[in-house]
Design an enzyme around this catalytic site. Structure first.
Site, PDB file in Angstrom:
ATOM      1  N   TYR A 180      60.232   9.973  36.099  1.00 57.04           N
ATOM      2  CA  TYR A 180      61.205  10.794  35.376  1.00 57.04           C
ATOM      3  C   TYR A 180      61.891   9.907  34.347  1.00 57.04           C
ATOM      4  O   TYR A 180      61.275   9.021  33.764  1.00 57.04           O
ATOM      5  CB  TYR A 180      62.169  11.435  36.386  1.00 57.04           C
ATOM      6  CG  TYR A 180      62.943  12.597  35.823  1.00 57.04           C
ATOM      7  CD1 TYR A 180      62.299  13.639  35.149  1.00 57.04           C
ATOM      8  CD2 TYR A 180      64.326  12.656  35.950  1.00 57.04           C
ATOM      9  CE1 TYR A 180      63.001  14.705  34.625  1.00 57.04           C
ATOM     10  CE2 TYR A 180      65.042  13.723  35.438  1.00 57.04           C
ATOM     11  CZ  TYR A 180      64.377  14.737  34.764  1.00 57.04           C
ATOM     12  OH  TYR A 180      65.078  15.787  34.244  1.00 57.04           O
ATOM     13  N   LYS A 203      45.203  33.866  46.384  1.00 54.41           N
ATOM     14  CA  LYS A 203      44.233  33.432  45.382  1.00 54.41           C
ATOM     15  C   LYS A 203      44.442  31.952  45.058  1.00 54.41           C
ATOM     16  O   LYS A 203      43.478  31.183  44.964  1.00 54.41           O
ATOM     17  CB  LYS A 203      44.415  34.270  44.119  1.00 54.41           C
ATOM     18  CG  LYS A 203      43.246  34.224  43.172  1.00 54.41           C
ATOM     19  CD  LYS A 203      42.175  35.184  43.629  1.00 54.41           C
ATOM     20  CE  LYS A 203      41.078  35.334  42.632  1.00 54.41           C
ATOM     21  NZ  LYS A 203      40.185  36.443  42.962  1.00 54.41           N
TER      22      LYS A 203
END
Length: 445
Positions: free
Chosen positions: A98, A153
């Site tokens: 970060y 899915k």
């Protein structure tokens, strides 16, 4: 229930009397006068579970405290999660993953946008996009109710091909708005899997997104189904000793899936196809303003057959159903040619009872897992996207779909091939890699 020597056996018998199968009995709490028992049993559906509850509550002194459904338990809190791929244990880790270190990576991508595939999740991430208007066999149930399917899915993408997929359920059914939203989201993803969007809007949404995005867009309800149907048919024709170019094929249902199936069969060389909808055969005399229907008319039914589905089945070689439950009988299948092939794919109830069809048909396939030859899209989309992502593909062509279907068919060797095994099982580890290899080779050629 009251504590006794026969307490648990009474419960087991009551469950068995309503047709459920007991798979476990565990005493979870006991006192000198009562016993609390966890009973695990297999039921047909939710209604059957309620029958079990009623049967137990009817026993003298027995009270059902709670009933849980294992399917619902699997979905508690969702089925997928995000986990970091890099360590985040020290200040140094944080400063590189970060701020401030990430800024250098951002500037590198700003300078060279194509590096987003190399330096972010884009290279392995697919958006699973729906508006919830055509979910499974449930219809228009909305985006929130569609989310469990899209989660599933995404889980399948990861399990079978290592692809990171994420549900994107849109609270709009406006075609232009859906296209605009997906285009705006596209920078994050390496591909888009459209799912459970009703016809005919799904055709335009897919076509426009393919034209306007530089990543592959795939409507699984259309093309995933078509790929697996073609794969199964290639092998079924081997079993019966017939050729795709000469067989007469009847397709029931000319919506999203039916249209895609017909187009892929034509691309493979089929010459005698007749599509049927609820009004009968699709022929030159019943054109309308639907471009996809016009394509079917222009490329199928050369004899301009008219009439009903049942009439069209007489002396047909292949039946492919992507329509509605119980519209045919065993007698209708018996009217087909000898060594007929029947793919009855309506879910959860096929167009014809598979057992009745099998009395006269040589090969029978369904979309169900409790019968041989399951036509399941999971055989296609994980490996397809694995290959597309690996080569950084920007588009999906009909020839690519055909190549994927042939790859699935070839997983079943001639030594394995028989009427009950014309398509690999969904857990066959060979399938996804075979499809991915075929896609990679095609894209690089």
């Amino acid at each position: 229930m009251p504590a006794s020597q026969h307490a648990t056996s009474t419960v087991v018998q009551a469950v068995a009397d309503v047709g459920a199968a007991v798979t476990g009995v565990d005493v979870s709490h006991s006192t000198t006068s009562t016993v609390t028992v966890d009973v695990t049993c297999d039921t047909v559906d939710g209604e059957h579970g309620e029958q079990v509850r009623d049967a137990l509550n009817a026993l003298d002194g027995v009270q059902v405290l709670k009933m849980s459904d294992s399917t619902f338990l699997m979905h508690l809190g969702g089925k997928i999660e995000v986990t970091p791929k890099v360590p985040l244990k020290t200040r140094r880790d944080l400063s590189r993953a970060y701020t401030p270190g990430v800024a250098r990576v951002c500037l590198a991508i700003a300078k060279k946008p194509e590096d987003a595939r190399r330096l972010t999740i884009k290279r392995n991430t697919v958006a699973v996009v729906t508006d919830g208007t055509a979910v499974l066999g449930l219809g228009d149930i909305g985006p929130a109710a569609a989310l469990p399917v899209m989660e599933g899915k995404a889980a399948l993408f990861k399990q079978f091909a290592g692809v990171d997929a994420w549900p994107v359920c849109l609270d709009t059914t406006d075609t232009e708005e859906i296209i605009s939203i997906v285009k705006a989201l596209a920078p994050v993803y390496g591909g888009v899997n459209l799912e459970d969007i009703s016809a005919p809007r799904c055709f335009e949404i897919e076509e426009r997104l393919r034209d306007e995005l530089d990543i592959p867009v795939f409507h699984d309800d259309q093309h995933g189904t078509a790929i697996v149907v073609l794969a199964a048919l290639i092998n079924a024709l081997k079993v019966v000793g017939k050729s795709l170019e000469t067989v007469r094929i009847v397709v029931s249902g000319v919506g999203a899936a039916g249209t895609a199936i017909i187009k892929l069969l034509v691309a493979q060389g089929a010459q005698h196809i007749v599509g049927f909808d609820k009004d009968g055969a699709v022929h030159a005399g019943n054109r309308n303003e639907d471009r996809n229907r016009d394509w079917i008319i222009d490329h199928t039914n050369p004899e301009n057959v008219t009439g009903t589905l049942k009439e069209g089945l007489v002396e047909a070689d292949v039946f492919i159903g992507v329509s509605a439950a119980n519209i045919l009988t065993g007698a209708d299948i018996a009217a087909m040619n000898e060594d007929a092939i029947v793919f009855a794919l309506a879910n959860p109830t096929p167009e014809v009872d598979p057992l009745e069809a099998a009395e006269t048909a040589a090969v029978v396939a369904t979309g169900r897992s409790d019968h041989p030859n399951q036509i399941n899209n999971v055989l296609a989309f994980p490996g397809l996207f694995r290959g597309l992502l690996d080569v950084g593909a920007t588009d999906i062509t009909e020839e690519l779909l055909r190549v994927a279907a042939v790859a699935i068919a070839e997983v079943v060797s001639d030594e394995e091939l028989n009427p009950a095994f014309v398509i690999p099982g969904v857990f066959d580890p060979r399938v996804a890699e075979a499809v991915a290899d075929a896609v990679r080779s095609f894209e690089r050629s």
